[in-house]
Design a protein around this motif. Sequence first.
Motif, PDB file in Angstrom:
ATOM      1  N   ARG A  47      87.600  20.006 -39.296  1.00 18.01           N
ATOM      2  CA  ARG A  47      86.744  20.880 -38.459  1.00 18.01           C
ATOM      3  C   ARG A  47      86.445  21.987 -38.910  1.00 18.01           C
ATOM      4  NH1 ARG A  47      90.865  19.204 -33.212  1.00 18.01           N
ATOM      5  NH2 ARG A  47      89.656  17.243 -32.688  1.00 18.01           N
ATOM      6  N   ARG A  91      88.685  14.487 -40.832  1.00 20.40           N
ATOM      7  CA  ARG A  91      88.490  14.278 -39.475  1.00 20.40           C
ATOM      8  C   ARG A  91      89.130  13.018 -38.566  1.00 20.40           C
ATOM      9  NH1 ARG A  91      84.423  18.172 -36.806  1.00 20.40           N
ATOM     10  NH2 ARG A  91      85.073  16.987 -34.936  1.00 20.40           N
ATOM     11  N   ARG A  92      88.978  12.135 -39.436  1.00 20.44           N
ATOM     12  CA  ARG A  92      89.743  10.640 -39.046  1.00 20.44           C
ATOM     13  C   ARG A  92      91.302  10.807 -38.891  1.00 20.44           C
ATOM     14  NH1 ARG A  92      84.220  10.608 -39.463  1.00 20.44           N
ATOM     15  NH2 ARG A  92      83.320   8.790 -38.780  1.00 20.44           N
ATOM     16  N   ARG A 105      92.912  16.492 -39.648  1.00 19.94           N
ATOM     17  CA  ARG A 105      91.956  16.925 -38.662  1.00 19.94           C
ATOM     18  C   ARG A 105      91.407  18.271 -38.689  1.00 19.94           C
ATOM     19  NH1 ARG A 105      92.721  13.486 -34.169  1.00 19.94           N
ATOM     20  NH2 ARG A 105      91.952  12.028 -35.475  1.00 19.94           N
TER      21      ARG A 105
END
Length: 134
Positions: free
Chosen positions: A90, A80-81, A86
């Motif tokens: 998710r 997610r970073r 990403r």
Amino acid sequence: MRDDLTVYYDGACPLCRTEIGHYRRCAGAERVRFVDLATMDDDAALGSGLDRAAAQARFHVREADGRLVSGAAAFARLWRRLPAWRWLGRLVELRVFGRRPVLALSEAAYRLFLPLRPRLARVLSRSGLLRTSA
């Protein structure tokens, strides 16, 4: 630079080193602190709730607020970073009817993979697909 996440990895493992090397080159990695367990002198640097043996046995990350996360959930937090990853972070953390089915499946797959990791690293290193030194 602000570290949003600390990633603990086993730099003595060619497979781990290669994977983390990939993540370090991704956009967004400047917000992540990568800690190589193989070069650490003091286990106290791992912080509360984590020792070297646990950190080497299973992937761990520490959130900026100090929360320790491991396994598939830790990978999702790292992904997610990183903007290119990403979507996967998710997806893994997606809630469906209050549950996280993809996370549960990912964790099961991760647990199945863990005992295979040393053998896979040896096979890939012998084949020349992984570098055996840092």
